[in-house]
Design an enzyme around this catalytic site. Structure first.
Site, PDB file in Angstrom:
ATOM      1  N   TYR A  35       0.846  -1.190   0.000  1.00  0.00           N
ATOM      2  CA  TYR A  35       0.000   0.000   0.000  1.00  0.00           C
ATOM      3  C   TYR A  35       0.881   1.240   0.000  1.00  0.00           C
ATOM      4  CZ  TYR A  35      -3.788   3.167   1.340  1.00  0.00           C
ATOM      5  OH  TYR A  35      -4.697   4.184   1.363  1.00  0.00           O
TER       6      TYR A  35
ATOM      7  N   TYR B 199      -3.232   5.328   8.736  1.00  0.00           N
ATOM      8  CA  TYR B 199      -2.661   3.992   8.490  1.00  0.00           C
ATOM      9  C   TYR B 199      -1.482   3.816   9.437  1.00  0.00           C
ATOM     10  CZ  TYR B 199      -1.557  -0.081   5.532  1.00  0.00           C
ATOM     11  OH  TYR B 199      -1.336  -1.356   5.034  1.00  0.00           O
TER      12      TYR B 199
HETATM   13  P1  NAI Z   1      -8.481  -9.414   3.747  1.00  0.00           P
HETATM   14  O1  NAI Z   1      -9.085  -9.266   5.081  1.00  0.00           O
HETATM   15  O2  NAI Z   1      -9.281 -10.073   2.674  1.00  0.00           O
HETATM   16  O3  NAI Z   1      -7.095 -10.192   3.793  1.00  0.00           O
HETATM   17  C1  NAI Z   1      -6.211 -10.188   4.865  1.00  0.00           C
HETATM   18  C2  NAI Z   1      -6.027 -11.624   5.287  1.00  0.00           C
HETATM   19  O4  NAI Z   1      -4.934 -11.761   6.177  1.00  0.00           O
HETATM   20  C3  NAI Z   1      -7.252 -12.191   5.998  1.00  0.00           C
HETATM   21  O5  NAI Z   1      -7.703 -13.338   5.289  1.00  0.00           O
HETATM   22  C4  NAI Z   1      -6.696 -12.592   7.361  1.00  0.00           C
HETATM   23  O6  NAI Z   1      -7.313 -13.760   7.840  1.00  0.00           O
HETATM   24  C5  NAI Z   1      -5.240 -12.821   7.026  1.00  0.00           C
HETATM   25  N1  NAI Z   1      -4.318 -12.789   8.163  1.00  0.00           N
HETATM   26  C6  NAI Z   1      -4.195 -11.837   9.116  1.00  0.00           C
HETATM   27  N2  NAI Z   1      -3.225 -12.175   9.987  1.00  0.00           N
HETATM   28  C7  NAI Z   1      -2.722 -13.365   9.570  1.00  0.00           C
HETATM   29  C8  NAI Z   1      -1.711 -14.237  10.054  1.00  0.00           C
HETATM   30  N3  NAI Z   1      -1.018 -13.953  11.156  1.00  0.00           N
HETATM   31  N4  NAI Z   1      -1.477 -15.384   9.386  1.00  0.00           N
HETATM   32  C9  NAI Z   1      -2.177 -15.683   8.268  1.00  0.00           C
HETATM   33  N5  NAI Z   1      -3.129 -14.899   7.754  1.00  0.00           N
HETATM   34  C10 NAI Z   1      -3.406 -13.749   8.402  1.00  0.00           C
HETATM   35  O7  NAI Z   1      -8.056  -7.946   3.308  1.00  0.00           O
HETATM   36  P2  NAI Z   1      -7.273  -7.373   2.035  1.00  0.00           P
HETATM   37  O8  NAI Z   1      -7.495  -5.904   2.108  1.00  0.00           O
HETATM   38  O9  NAI Z   1      -7.635  -8.097   0.811  1.00  0.00           O
HETATM   39  O10 NAI Z   1      -5.745  -7.639   2.389  1.00  0.00           O
HETATM   40  C11 NAI Z   1      -4.857  -8.380   1.581  1.00  0.00           C
HETATM   41  C12 NAI Z   1      -3.571  -7.610   1.366  1.00  0.00           C
HETATM   42  O11 NAI Z   1      -3.858  -6.437   0.602  1.00  0.00           O
HETATM   43  C13 NAI Z   1      -2.912  -7.116   2.656  1.00  0.00           C
HETATM   44  O12 NAI Z   1      -1.517  -7.242   2.534  1.00  0.00           O
HETATM   45  C14 NAI Z   1      -3.294  -5.643   2.676  1.00  0.00           C
HETATM   46  O13 NAI Z   1      -2.392  -4.857   3.434  1.00  0.00           O
HETATM   47  C15 NAI Z   1      -3.206  -5.345   1.202  1.00  0.00           C
HETATM   48  N6  NAI Z   1      -3.818  -4.081   0.754  1.00  0.00           N
HETATM   49  C16 NAI Z   1      -5.138  -3.795   1.034  1.00  0.00           C
HETATM   50  C17 NAI Z   1      -5.711  -2.605   0.607  1.00  0.00           C
HETATM   51  C18 NAI Z   1      -7.155  -2.298   0.875  1.00  0.00           C
HETATM   52  O14 NAI Z   1      -7.577  -1.151   0.709  1.00  0.00           O
HETATM   53  N7  NAI Z   1      -7.962  -3.274   1.259  1.00  0.00           N
HETATM   54  C19 NAI Z   1      -4.925  -1.600  -0.156  1.00  0.00           C
HETATM   55  C20 NAI Z   1      -3.554  -2.009  -0.423  1.00  0.00           C
HETATM   56  C21 NAI Z   1      -3.034  -3.193   0.040  1.00  0.00           C
END
Ligand code: NAI
Length: 286
Positions: free
Chosen positions: A172, A182
């Site tokens: 991000y 953030y």
């Molecule tokens: P999401 O909630 O779908 O995905 C995050 C996942 O990480 C979840 O499935 C959660 O269960 C898992 N997780 C958390 N801690 C964990 C651990 N210790 N071990 C294994 N799994 C773990 O949300 P999203 O937004 O799709 O996130 C995916 C990636 O995208 C992340 O790296 C996030 O920082 C990144 N991202 C998200 C943005 C947004 O606006 N949603 C923007 C830019 C990057």
């Protein structure tokens, strides 16, 4: 030969991980998942009850399926790292072999070699606190879950990857520009992830002949993003100010991830690729 992918960080059908799975499945890959232990039960129950069936529909008419679903917690590398209180926690009690090394061993056992490795996870317990108010523990926890987890995954899954394979993570823009809100060291964790992408591209490129890239995604109302609290404002801001005025769909990120992991991107490695409707290019609100 069909390609095999392992995706860490899917726990529902709303986030980037699911969209990446979908794009890879559309391209014919066999997908296995690493699901965070506390989220695994509800994910599997919802999956069985058909809650994701609409989102599972493929262009061919079939439903996306997963070859294997493994419990995973990316803050632990080996069984010795798991503290007693976690082992005793009722959400972890039924799961075993959820550390990164054990998960990789199961993938090796069940799938042999893989071609694609996806890291789509992050966690920062103090994300709602400004960096200036973040504790050492909260900062290190953000780095551990969101940055080191990727180093550890490449350490353990790299040897399972076929030459020519590729890996991708999600980052991000808060890594390089100030995004108030953030917090908790998450901006630091993303900066580390992007720097590590370059170093790991070099090291894993030489060692395993694989590519390593990261996608800097625009705002998406995923479960993780809603926990931060200001995601609706970010989506509105992006809509108002980005060169391309539309809401970012998770699938647009999924499609770029599939491209980066495909032979079409065979000379692309070490890159932070923006998939954000171009918002990163703006110096002043449009
Ligand atoms: P999401 O909630 O779908 O995905 C995050 C996942 O990480 C979840 O499935 C959660 O269960 C898992 N997780 C958390 N801690 C964990 C651990 N210790 N071990 C294994 N799994 C773990 O949300 P999203 O937004 O799709 O996130 C995916 C990636 O995208 C992340 O790296 C996030 O920082 C990144 N991202 C998200 C943005 C947004 O606006 N949603 C923007 C830019 C990057």
């Amino acid at each position: 030969r069909g390609k095999k992918a392992f995706i860490a960080g899917v726990a529902d059908d709303q986030g980037f991980g699911w969209a990446i799975a979908k794009a890879l499945a559309e391209a014919g890959a066999e997908i296995s998942l690493g699901v965070w232990v506390p989220a695994l039960n509800i994910f599997e129950t919802s999956f069985r009850r058909g809650k994701f069936d609409d989102s599972r529909k493929l262009a061919s008419g079939g439903l996306m399926d997963f070859a294997h679903i493994y419990p995973m917690d990316a803050v632990f590398d080996t069984p010795d790292d798991v503290p007693e209180e976690v082992k005793a926690n009722k959400r972890y009690a039924g799961a075993d072999g959820f550390t990164i090394s054990e998960c990789a061993a199961k993938v090796a056992r069940d799938s042999g070699k893989i071609d694609i490795l996806v890291h789509s996870l992050a966690n920062g317990p103090e994300v709602t606190k400004p960096l200036l108010e973040t504790s050492r523990k909260g900062y290190l926890a953000a780095m551990s879950a969101s940055s080191y987890s990727y180093v550890s995954m490449l350490q353990r899954f790299g040897p399972l990857m076929n030459p020519g394979g590729a890996s991708v993570s999600l980052t991000y823009i808060a890594s390089e520009k100030v995004i108030p809100g953030y917090g908790g060291g998450m901006s630091s964790a993303k900066a580390a992830l992007e720097s590590d992408t370059r170093v790991l591209a070099y090291e894993a490129g030489r060692k395993h002949q694989i590519r390593v890239n990261t996608i800097s995604a625009g705002p998406l109302g995923s479960r993780a993003a809603k926990a931060i609290g200001f995601i609706d404002d970010m989506i509105r801001y992006s809509y108002a100010n980005a060169p391309v005025q539309k809401e970012l769909a998770a699938q647009e990120v999924g499609n770029v991830a599939a491209f980066l992991c495909s032979p079409l991107a065979s000379a692309v490695t070490g890159v932070t690729m923006y998939v954000d409707n171009g918002l990163n290019t703006m110096g002043l609100a449009g």
